[in-house]
Motif scaffolding. Structure first.
Motif, mmCIF file in Angstrom:
data_model
loop_
_atom_site.group_PDB
_atom_site.id
_atom_site.type_symbol
_atom_site.label_atom_id
_atom_site.label_comp_id
_atom_site.label_asym_id
_atom_site.label_seq_id
_atom_site.Cartn_x
_atom_site.Cartn_y
_atom_site.Cartn_z
ATOM 1 N N LEU A 1 19.237 -24.482 -51.312
ATOM 2 C CA LEU A 1 19.052 -25.900 -51.628
ATOM 3 C C LEU A 1 19.876 -26.769 -50.679
ATOM 4 O O LEU A 1 19.535 -27.913 -50.417
ATOM 5 C CB LEU A 1 19.462 -26.174 -53.080
ATOM 6 N N LEU B 1 23.123 -32.933 -54.806
ATOM 7 C CA LEU B 1 23.718 -31.648 -55.146
ATOM 8 C C LEU B 1 25.177 -31.853 -55.523
ATOM 9 O O LEU B 1 25.872 -32.641 -54.888
ATOM 10 C CB LEU B 1 23.644 -30.683 -53.959
ATOM 11 N N ILE C 1 23.811 -21.962 -54.529
ATOM 12 C CA ILE C 1 23.031 -23.098 -54.015
ATOM 13 C C ILE C 1 22.880 -23.017 -52.496
ATOM 14 O O ILE C 1 21.993 -23.619 -51.908
ATOM 15 C CB ILE C 1 23.694 -24.416 -54.460
ATOM 16 N N LEU D 1 13.652 -25.874 -58.916
ATOM 17 C CA LEU D 1 14.851 -26.616 -58.536
ATOM 18 C C LEU D 1 14.562 -27.564 -57.378
ATOM 19 O O LEU D 1 15.031 -28.712 -57.352
ATOM 20 C CB LEU D 1 15.968 -25.645 -58.159
ATOM 21 N N LEU D 2 13.797 -27.096 -56.395
ATOM 22 C CA LEU D 2 13.409 -27.962 -55.280
ATOM 23 C C LEU D 2 12.585 -29.146 -55.775
ATOM 24 O O LEU D 2 12.724 -30.267 -55.266
ATOM 25 C CB LEU D 2 12.616 -27.163 -54.243
ATOM 26 N N LEU E 1 14.843 -31.822 -57.090
ATOM 27 C CA LEU E 1 15.438 -32.577 -55.989
ATOM 28 C C LEU E 1 14.423 -33.502 -55.328
ATOM 29 O O LEU E 1 14.746 -34.642 -54.961
ATOM 30 C CB LEU E 1 16.031 -31.618 -54.959
ATOM 31 N N LYS F 1 13.585 -21.221 -57.850
ATOM 32 C CA LYS F 1 13.888 -22.020 -56.665
ATOM 33 C C LYS F 1 12.851 -23.126 -56.483
ATOM 34 O O LYS F 1 13.208 -24.273 -56.175
ATOM 35 C CB LYS F 1 13.926 -21.135 -55.421
ATOM 36 N N PHE G 1 19.751 -19.760 -52.999
ATOM 37 C CA PHE G 1 18.604 -20.634 -53.271
ATOM 38 C C PHE G 1 18.259 -21.526 -52.081
ATOM 39 O O PHE G 1 17.177 -22.096 -52.027
ATOM 40 C CB PHE G 1 18.890 -21.520 -54.496
ATOM 41 N N SER H 1 20.220 -16.534 -58.338
ATOM 42 C CA SER H 1 19.452 -16.295 -57.112
ATOM 43 C C SER H 1 19.137 -14.818 -56.908
ATOM 44 O O SER H 1 18.289 -14.477 -56.082
ATOM 45 C CB SER H 1 20.216 -16.837 -55.897
#
Length: 531
Positions: free
Chosen positions: A177, A45, A161, A141-142, A145, A138, A175, A129
């Protein structure tokens, strides 16, 4: 109509069982949530303040995005991003794709999904968000990662985030994260941050000034890029004081700036009772025994004691190591012990403490041997897990736990050298809770051989209620009840600073120690040598 005694008893039994079942479910849920908040994160991140982004920050993001082989997706409001804003990214990263989002958009298009699912990096241009599409976004995005990619944002986008975000509507979900977090990415955000954290007990607050930037990477590592500094905070709660610190770039002798997990643990800890407690528990092992070795080798009488107490060569032994080689297992097998199992920690924080084979072996074990390495790895892997519970049960049924070096330090309630950056740091808040097989003590190993008699007393002056124990190399204490017997080649140093303060300069220098040799005994309840 009156119920019969039998029926009333049955109803009470069923109701009690239901209440216990509900309580256990709640306890499991709490442990699961807590575990998630202190687990390593996936991917990387980048959080950037709201001012102009420096070239070094852009270059760092590009490197983490895999540069010329990377695939960047920029999420922007329709028509917001300009071609001049694209050029720096296009020069640094192989493929750059824009995805335009609107508040009314309810579903990502196939083209949007294809770009996100092929990406190595995502840059947020805005706080999405609060959009209708946020839940689906979300998940994507996960996924970035999870496969080792990077997600970044600047200003309000960086704030999104976090777990929680504060806007005109009040505090709402971001989110998430970055677990257990609240972010302020403006110069004046620090004062607002302090007030907001009072409404978010247990959360870690991040203040990222306008020109500041930070990367969270390698599961837990927080690295500040350039200046100015960032500030991390956890609000005071109950007896707990506020934890606050400012950080710049990593210093030369440390690989990264600070540890994410220690900060998340600090937040979670403040939802419970103060640690360590102001009145320390009496150090004792009411059932079973501990053999705590200072590292740097061992002596024959230590192994004889372990094998004898475990029930002989036919007993079951479990050795836990941080490397593929287990010195404990080699020694035990060399002494004729055949039933020796070896487990290597480091498979992951969500795995080690729930290992089914290890749990099965611990259920039958008579002895556990914890090898050397780094103390935080034991804490990460086993604290408050089923494996931890089984080790406690082993003691309760009369077994023995042996620890050396890091394995010696972890058996206490208060853990030293839990800083994952270096074992030269004696103390890191958050990474300071051991497995508590014996409470009320602070144990350090390799004691006089590494000059640690100079570093332990100041910590004990901060927590004078704790009994300090410094173990020289190839030296141990065997503990049953509240009596510690010294074994081995050198000495064990006991510190009782209950009646001292930081103003006692001579005691700060020497720690008022009692140094005992092999065969001598110490009463940890009364804090005195036994003659």
């Amino acid at each position: 109509m009156k119920l019969s005694t039998q029926i009333r008893s049955l109803l009470v039994f069923l109701l009690t069982g239901l209440m216990c079942f509900t309580f256990n479910l709640n306890l499991i849920a709490q442990q699961t949530v807590s575990r998630e908040l202190v687990s390593t994160i996936k991917g990387k991140l980048m959080l950037v303040g709201s001012g102009e982004m420096s070239a070094s920050v852009g270059a760092t993001f590009a490197k983490l995005a895999k540069e010329e082989t990377g695939k960047l997706v920029i999420l922007t409001k329709r028509g917001k991003i300009k071609s001049k804003n694209l050029q720096p990214w296009q020069k640094r990263i192989g493929t750059v794709k824009m995805v335009h989002l609107t508040k009314s958009k309810t579903k990502l298009t196939l083209s949007d999904l294809a770009g996100l699912r092929a990406s190595t990096a995502v840059w947020l241009e805005y706080d999405f968000s609060k959009y209708l599409i946020s839940s689906e976004l979300k998940s994507e995005l996960l996924a970035v990662l999870q496969r080792g990619g990077i997600v970044g944002g600047q200003g309000i986008a960086a704030e999104s985030i976090a777990t929680s975000i504060d806007d005109a509507t009040g505090i709402r979900d971001g989110f998430n994260l970055l677990p257990n977090s609240y972010i302020e990415a403006t110069d004046d955000g620090n004062n607002h941050l302090i007030k907001t954290l009072e409404k978010l007990p247990g959360k870690v607050g991040w203040h990222i000034p306008t020109s500041a930037s930070v990367v969270v990477h390698n599961g837990r590592q927080i690295s500040v890029i350039g200046y100015p500094e960032i500030t991390l905070r956890v609000a005071k709660n109950g007896e707990w004081p506020e934890r606050v610190a400012s950080f710049g770039p990593p210093v030369n002798y440390l690989p990264f700036t600070t540890d994410l997990i220690s900060w998340n643990r600090s937040g979670i800890a403040r939802l419970g009772e103060l640690f360590p407690p102001r009145v320390a528990p009496v150090p004792e092992v009411p059932n079973g025994a501990l053999l705590i070795i200072g590292g740097g080798g061992s002596t024959q009488d230590m192994w004889d004691k372990m094998i004898e107490f475990a029930g002989g060569k036919e007993a079951k032994y479990v050795c836990i190591s941080q490397t593929k080689r287990s010195v404990g297992a080699e020694k035990l097998r060399g002494f004729g012990c055949d039933d020796v199992s070896v487990y290597v920690i480091g498979k992951g924080m969500a795995v080690d403490g729930y290992d089914k084979m290890l749990l099965q072996d611990l259920e039958k074990a008579n002895a556990v041997y914890l090898g050397g390495g780094r103390t935080y790895k034991y804490m990460d892997s086993y604290l408050d897990t089923p494996v931890h519970q089984e080790m406690n049960k082993l003691l309760e049924r009369g077994g023995i736990i042996v620890g050396t070096s890091a394995g010696a330090q972890i058996v206490g309630g208060f853990l030293v050298r839990g800083d994952p950056r270096t074992n030269n740091s004696l103390y890191m808040e958050g990474n300071d809770m051991g497995l508590s097989f014996i409470r009320g003590v602070i144990i350090d190993a390799h004691f006089r051989q590494r000059g640690r008699e100079k570093t332990l007393p100041p910590l004990l002056l901060k927590y004078p209620q704790m009994l300090g124990i410094g173990l020289d190399e190839a030296t141990a204490i065997f503990i049953q009840g509240n009596i510690a017997e010294v074994m081995g080649k050198h000495e064990v140093t006991f510190y009782d600073l209950t009646n001292t303060s930081a103003n006692d300069t001579p005691l700060l220098e020497v720690g008022n120690p009692l140094i005992l040799s092999s065969g001598e005994k110490y009463d940890m309840k009364d804090r005195k040598k036994i003659y």
